[in-house]
Each structure stands twice: as C-alpha cells, then as structure tokens.
Design a protein around this motif. Structure first.
Motif, PDB file in Angstrom:
ATOM      1  N   ASP A 120       0.812  -1.219   0.000  1.00 52.92           N
ATOM      2  CA  ASP A 120       0.000   0.000   0.000  1.00 52.92           C
ATOM      3  C   ASP A 120       0.845   1.268   0.000  1.00 52.92           C
ATOM      4  O   ASP A 120       0.321   2.370  -0.067  1.00 52.92           O
ATOM      5  CB  ASP A 120      -0.922  -0.008   1.222  1.00 52.92           C
ATOM      6  N   ASN A 167      -1.202   3.407   7.016  1.00 51.24           N
ATOM      7  CA  ASN A 167      -2.238   4.340   6.581  1.00 51.24           C
ATOM      8  C   ASN A 167      -3.630   3.931   7.057  1.00 51.24           C
ATOM      9  O   ASN A 167      -4.403   4.775   7.507  1.00 51.24           O
ATOM     10  CB  ASN A 167      -2.226   4.463   5.055  1.00 51.24           C
ATOM     11  N   GLN A 168      -3.962   2.649   6.931  1.00 53.85           N
ATOM     12  CA  GLN A 168      -5.291   2.198   7.354  1.00 53.85           C
ATOM     13  C   GLN A 168      -5.473   2.357   8.851  1.00 53.85           C
ATOM     14  O   GLN A 168      -6.534   2.766   9.333  1.00 53.85           O
ATOM     15  CB  GLN A 168      -5.514   0.742   6.944  1.00 53.85           C
ATOM     16  N   ALA A 171      -6.001   5.981   9.581  1.00 51.85           N
ATOM     17  CA  ALA A 171      -7.352   6.360   9.164  1.00 51.85           C
ATOM     18  C   ALA A 171      -8.377   5.926  10.203  1.00 51.85           C
ATOM     19  O   ALA A 171      -9.286   6.692  10.560  1.00 51.85           O
ATOM     20  CB  ALA A 171      -7.667   5.737   7.804  1.00 51.85           C
ATOM     21  N   GLY A 177     -10.598   8.968   5.910  1.00 48.79           N
ATOM     22  CA  GLY A 177     -10.460   8.041   4.797  1.00 48.79           C
ATOM     23  C   GLY A 177      -8.986   7.762   4.540  1.00 48.79           C
ATOM     24  O   GLY A 177      -8.125   8.605   4.806  1.00 48.79           O
ATOM     25  N   VAL A 178      -8.683   6.570   4.000  1.00 46.04           N
ATOM     26  CA  VAL A 178      -7.290   6.219   3.713  1.00 46.04           C
ATOM     27  C   VAL A 178      -6.685   7.190   2.704  1.00 46.04           C
ATOM     28  O   VAL A 178      -5.516   7.579   2.829  1.00 46.04           O
ATOM     29  CB  VAL A 178      -7.196   4.771   3.186  1.00 46.04           C
ATOM     30  N   THR A 179      -7.474   7.600   1.709  1.00 44.72           N
ATOM     31  CA  THR A 179      -6.974   8.548   0.709  1.00 44.72           C
ATOM     32  C   THR A 179      -6.577   9.865   1.362  1.00 44.72           C
ATOM     33  O   THR A 179      -5.560  10.471   1.011  1.00 44.72           O
ATOM     34  CB  THR A 179      -8.036   8.807  -0.373  1.00 44.72           C
ATOM     35  N   THR A 180      -7.363  10.303   2.330  1.00 39.59           N
ATOM     36  CA  THR A 180      -7.046  11.541   3.049  1.00 39.59           C
ATOM     37  C   THR A 180      -5.748  11.398   3.822  1.00 39.59           C
ATOM     38  O   THR A 180      -4.902  12.304   3.836  1.00 39.59           O
ATOM     39  CB  THR A 180      -8.186  11.915   4.018  1.00 39.59           C
ATOM     40  N   LYS A 182      -3.265   9.374   3.094  1.00 41.62           N
ATOM     41  CA  LYS A 182      -2.166   9.356   2.126  1.00 41.62           C
ATOM     42  C   LYS A 182      -1.816  10.770   1.685  1.00 41.62           C
ATOM     43  O   LYS A 182      -0.636  11.108   1.498  1.00 41.62           O
ATOM     44  CB  LYS A 182      -2.549   8.503   0.904  1.00 41.62           C
ATOM     45  N   THR A 183      -2.825  11.615   1.518  1.00 41.53           N
ATOM     46  CA  THR A 183      -2.582  13.005   1.137  1.00 41.53           C
ATOM     47  C   THR A 183      -1.798  13.728   2.222  1.00 41.53           C
ATOM     48  O   THR A 183      -0.835  14.456   1.938  1.00 41.53           O
ATOM     49  CB  THR A 183      -3.908  13.738   0.880  1.00 41.53           C
ATOM     50  N   HIS A 184      -2.194  13.516   3.484  1.00 38.99           N
ATOM     51  CA  HIS A 184      -1.480  14.143   4.597  1.00 38.99           C
ATOM     52  C   HIS A 184      -0.026  13.664   4.655  1.00 38.99           C
ATOM     53  O   HIS A 184       0.895  14.466   4.871  1.00 38.99           O
ATOM     54  CB  HIS A 184      -2.170  13.842   5.922  1.00 38.99           C
TER      55      HIS A 184
END
Length: 211
Positions: A120, A167-168, A171, A177-180, A182-184
């Motif tokens: 991931d 990441n999970q 989150a 959210g996982v996408t959020t 990853k962005t951070h």
C-alpha cells in the motif's frame, strides 16, 4: 490479490511462510527462491507485488539481490525478513532499496499486516529499530524538527507515523479516509524533505524529542 515471492535459504522457513500466506484470502505465493540469484530470476519471471527477502544466503546475499531487483524494477517492493537486525544488515538493506525491515520473531498477524502495508506504500519496520535509525541520523530534514510549520491534523498524522502505524491504522484512529491519510503523509514528506516513510517516522521521533 497480492502476489508474493518468498526468498529464504531454509526450506522449512519457506514452507512455514507459504502456509501462513496462503491461509489468507488476499495473499498468493507466486514463487520461492533459496538464494539471491534465484530471487533475481524469479522476480523477473513472476513480477510479484512484494518480495519477502532473507539477508544471509549463500552466493548472492539478500542485500545484493535487493539492489539488483530494485535496480531493474524500481517499483518492486522488497520487505526484509531476517534473524539479524544489527546495523551491518539494517542500513545496507535500506540503502539497497528495501521498503521495510522486520525480524523473524515478528508475530504472524503483524507480518501479514506489514505485507499489506508495504504494498500500500508504507515502509513497515520493527518498532525497536526506530531509535537506532534516529541515532544514525538517517533523516536530514530541510529545517530543524521544531521549525517546520504543520497543521494540527498533520501533527496528529505525523505522530502516528512515528509510532509505526500504517495508513489504514491511522485512518481508523483519526476517523479519516485512507486517501485523506495518504494526502497528509505526502504533504508531510514535502514539508519535511523526507523522501520515504522510514525517514518521516524518524523525523517524527526527533520532533517529539525536541518538544
């Protein structure tokens, strides 16, 4: 399905890892190798999502094999799984391009989670190794740890990265959210000058110590 190549010079270790991985619904063993030469060849042939790499093997060792695999396939994920966690193995493996470093007494659930995290984009490593990474000054941020301006949310994410969470897990802990997440994490790497997750974790450790 995550495709895994197992590399270890001991047949019993390979057999045990195969049984563990194939007991899950999302991991598939696509090959085995008993030394570095076989690992390089098997990686090229099967193109696994992740290589579980032992370090001490006859002939071509795990560090050299990792360097060759990552050199020919930069996107390859190599997760070291070894008995030896001394500096003579840790730093060369990371320098060769390993995406994480675990010792063989890692609990089975933690190993499975580490494989998923590595694929991931995380860099899982045994928690006891972090202080040594700090001691060797593996990370060289753009500014001192207490001078980089971070938002409150970025500080929360950074602290959890430093604690070794994926990441999970972050989150779930922060109800994001996982996408959020990853962005951070990406923003944190940009701000701190850390080019991978291990360095970011070391940075988090040093920042916490400076406060």
């Amino acid at each position: 399905m995550i495709r895994v190549l197992i590399v270890d010079d001991q047949r019993l270790i390979r057999a045990g890892l195969r049984m563990l991985l194939e007991s899950t619904d999302d991991l598939q063993v696509v090959g085995e190798a008993g030394d570095g030469v076989e690992a390089v060849r098997a990686s090229a042939e099967s193109e696994p999502d992740l290589i579980l790499m032992d370090l001490r093997m006859p002939g071509l060792d795990g560090v050299a094999a990792t360097r060759q695999i990552v050199g020919s396939r930069p996107a390859a994920k190599v997760l070291v799984l070894t008995t030896f966690d001394d500096d003579d193995h840790l730093y060369p493996a990371l320098a060769a391009g390993a995406t994480g470093f675990l010792v063989k007494d890692t609990a089975a659930p933690d190993l499975l989670a580490a494989i998923r995290r590595a694929v991931d984009g995380d860099m899982p490593f045994s928690p006891a190794l972090l202080p040594r990474l700090v001691g060797r000054a593996l990370v060289a941020p753009r500014g001192a740890p207490d001078t980089v301006a971070l938002t409150p949310r970025e500080q929360e994410v950074l602290a959890l990265v430093g604690a070794g969470l994926g990441n999970q897990e972050i989150a779930d802990r922060l109800h994001l959210g996982v996408t959020t997440v990853k962005t951070h994490v990406g923003n944190l790497m940009d701000k701190t000058g850390c080019d991978n997750r291990v360095r970011l974790a070391v940075y988090a450790y040093r920042r916490a110590e400076s406060h």
